[in-house]
Write a protein that holds these residues in place. Structure first.
Motif, short mmCIF file in Angstrom:
data_model
loop_
_atom_site.label_atom_id
_atom_site.label_comp_id
_atom_site.label_asym_id
_atom_site.label_seq_id
_atom_site.Cartn_x
_atom_site.Cartn_y
_atom_site.Cartn_z
N ALA A 1 0.88 -1.17 0.00
CA ALA A 1 0.00 0.00 0.00
C ALA A 1 0.92 1.22 0.00
O ALA A 1 1.73 1.40 0.90
CB ALA A 1 -0.89 -0.01 1.24
N VAL A 2 0.79 2.05 -1.03
CA VAL A 2 1.67 3.20 -1.19
C VAL A 2 0.85 4.47 -1.05
O VAL A 2 -0.19 4.64 -1.69
CB VAL A 2 2.37 3.19 -2.56
N LEU A 3 1.34 5.37 -0.20
CA LEU A 3 0.71 6.67 -0.03
C LEU A 3 1.57 7.71 -0.72
O LEU A 3 2.77 7.79 -0.47
CB LEU A 3 0.57 7.02 1.45
N VAL A 4 0.95 8.49 -1.59
CA VAL A 4 1.65 9.58 -2.28
C VAL A 4 1.13 10.89 -1.69
O VAL A 4 -0.08 11.14 -1.68
CB VAL A 4 1.39 9.55 -3.80
N ILE A 5 2.05 11.71 -1.21
CA ILE A 5 1.69 13.03 -0.67
C ILE A 5 2.27 14.06 -1.63
O ILE A 5 3.49 14.18 -1.77
CB ILE A 5 2.27 13.23 0.75
N ARG B 1 -1.11 18.22 -8.40
CA ARG B 1 -1.84 17.09 -8.98
C ARG B 1 -1.14 16.50 -10.21
O ARG B 1 -1.19 15.29 -10.43
CB ARG B 1 -3.27 17.50 -9.32
N ILE B 2 -0.51 17.32 -11.00
CA ILE B 2 0.18 16.82 -12.20
C ILE B 2 1.37 15.96 -11.81
O ILE B 2 1.56 14.86 -12.32
CB ILE B 2 0.61 18.00 -13.11
N ARG B 3 2.17 16.46 -10.88
CA ARG B 3 3.33 15.69 -10.43
C ARG B 3 2.88 14.41 -9.72
O ARG B 3 3.50 13.36 -9.87
CB ARG B 3 4.20 16.55 -9.52
N ALA B 4 1.79 14.50 -8.96
CA ALA B 4 1.26 13.31 -8.28
C ALA B 4 0.85 12.25 -9.30
O ALA B 4 1.06 11.04 -9.08
CB ALA B 4 0.08 13.68 -7.40
N SER B 5 0.29 12.69 -10.42
CA SER B 5 -0.13 11.72 -11.44
C SER B 5 1.08 11.02 -12.07
O SER B 5 1.00 9.86 -12.46
CB SER B 5 -1.00 12.39 -12.50
N VAL B 6 2.21 11.72 -12.17
CA VAL B 6 3.44 11.10 -12.69
C VAL B 6 3.89 9.99 -11.74
O VAL B 6 4.22 8.87 -12.17
CB VAL B 6 4.56 12.16 -12.85
N HIS C 1 -3.52 15.26 -1.62
CA HIS C 1 -3.04 16.56 -2.11
C HIS C 1 -2.99 17.61 -1.01
O HIS C 1 -2.29 18.61 -1.14
CB HIS C 1 -3.93 17.06 -3.25
N ASP C 2 -3.73 17.39 0.06
CA ASP C 2 -3.78 18.36 1.16
C ASP C 2 -3.02 17.80 2.35
O ASP C 2 -3.37 16.74 2.87
CB ASP C 2 -5.25 18.62 1.53
N ILE D 1 6.75 11.20 -0.92
CA ILE D 1 6.44 12.62 -0.72
C ILE D 1 7.10 13.40 -1.85
O ILE D 1 8.29 13.23 -2.11
CB ILE D 1 6.97 13.12 0.64
N ASP D 2 6.32 14.25 -2.49
CA ASP D 2 6.88 15.10 -3.53
C ASP D 2 6.69 16.55 -3.11
O ASP D 2 5.56 17.00 -2.87
CB ASP D 2 6.18 14.85 -4.88
N LEU D 3 7.79 17.26 -3.00
CA LEU D 3 7.76 18.67 -2.64
C LEU D 3 8.40 19.44 -3.79
O LEU D 3 9.62 19.48 -3.91
CB LEU D 3 8.53 18.91 -1.34
N GLU D 4 7.56 20.03 -4.61
CA GLU D 4 8.05 20.69 -5.82
C GLU D 4 9.06 21.79 -5.47
O GLU D 4 10.19 21.78 -5.94
CB GLU D 4 6.87 21.27 -6.59
N ASN D 5 8.65 22.74 -4.69
CA ASN D 5 9.54 23.83 -4.27
C ASN D 5 9.41 24.01 -2.76
O ASN D 5 8.75 24.94 -2.29
CB ASN D 5 9.18 25.14 -4.99
#
Length: 200
Positions: free
Chosen positions: A7-11, A15-20, A37-38, A56-60
């Motif tokens: 089970a993978v949680l993406v934070i 939304r575009i980067r999350a879809s990648v 997303h929140d 976890i993806d933190l764009e900037n």
């Protein structure tokens, strides 16, 4: 644990980067993917979802956001892969200290998600194993100290040799179906209670 059943949680607030990331995970065979997303109330959400791995993806990311994610990493005790677009040495060191298993700077591409996730899981498992082994060694050392103290008490109070004191501890433990360290701790505690008041 079968990797495809994770089970993978993406934070990810983007939304575009999350879809990648989600596409990379699904392409790698991970079907149990949850995307958030929140980030408000994230600790509660993680407890509800109970993921095996967190991405976890933190764009900037700013310093506060990074620190919040690092605190989260310390608390959840799960493999965490973190993608950031930019970083500095202090942030990298903070990520390592927080237990982030994979900290990837400027590397978010769909084809990289699976190998990075695999590496995060492997590193997390290796560090967890080392932490368990360290805790076991510390416990054994503490047990050895208690046993040595108990032997000393028996040697002094009964006039036994060190070997005879250990044999008595071992025999008592076997007769009571308990660990030697438990018997030793009981003896040390009792001796402390029965010892002369002036020793305190």
């Amino acid at each position: 644990m079968v990797r495809t059943s994770l089970a993978v949680l993406v934070i990810d607030e983007n939304r575009i980067r999350a879809s990648v990331i989600e596409a990379g995970l699904r392409e790698a065979g991970h079907q149990r993917v949850t995307v958030i997303h929140d980030v408000s109330g994230i600790a509660r959400r993680i407890a509800e979802i109970e993921p095996d791995v967190i991405v976890i993806d933190l764009e900037n990311p700013n310093r506060d956001m990074l620190e919040n994610m690092f605190q989260l990493s310390r608390a959840v005790k799960r493999p965490i892969a973190m993608f950031v677009d930019r970083s500095d040495q202090a942030s990298i060191e903070a990520a390592v200290d927080a237990g982030v298993s994979a900290y990837v700077v400027d590397g978010l591409r769909q084809e990289r998600v699976k190998p990075i996730l695999d590496m995060a899981i492997s590193r997390f498992n290796a560090f967890s194993r080392m932490a368990r082994e360290l805790e076991e060694v510390r416990g054994e050392l503490e047990n050895r100290k208690v046993i040595d103290r108990a032997k000393g008490i028996l040697m002094k109070s009964r006039g036994l040799s060190e070997e005879a004191a250990y044999t008595l501890l071992r025999k008592t433990a076997m007769n009571q179906n308990r660990k030697i360290s438990d018997i030793a701790q009981s003896l040390v505690t009792a001796a402390g209670l029965l010892g002369p008041a002036e020793d305190e």
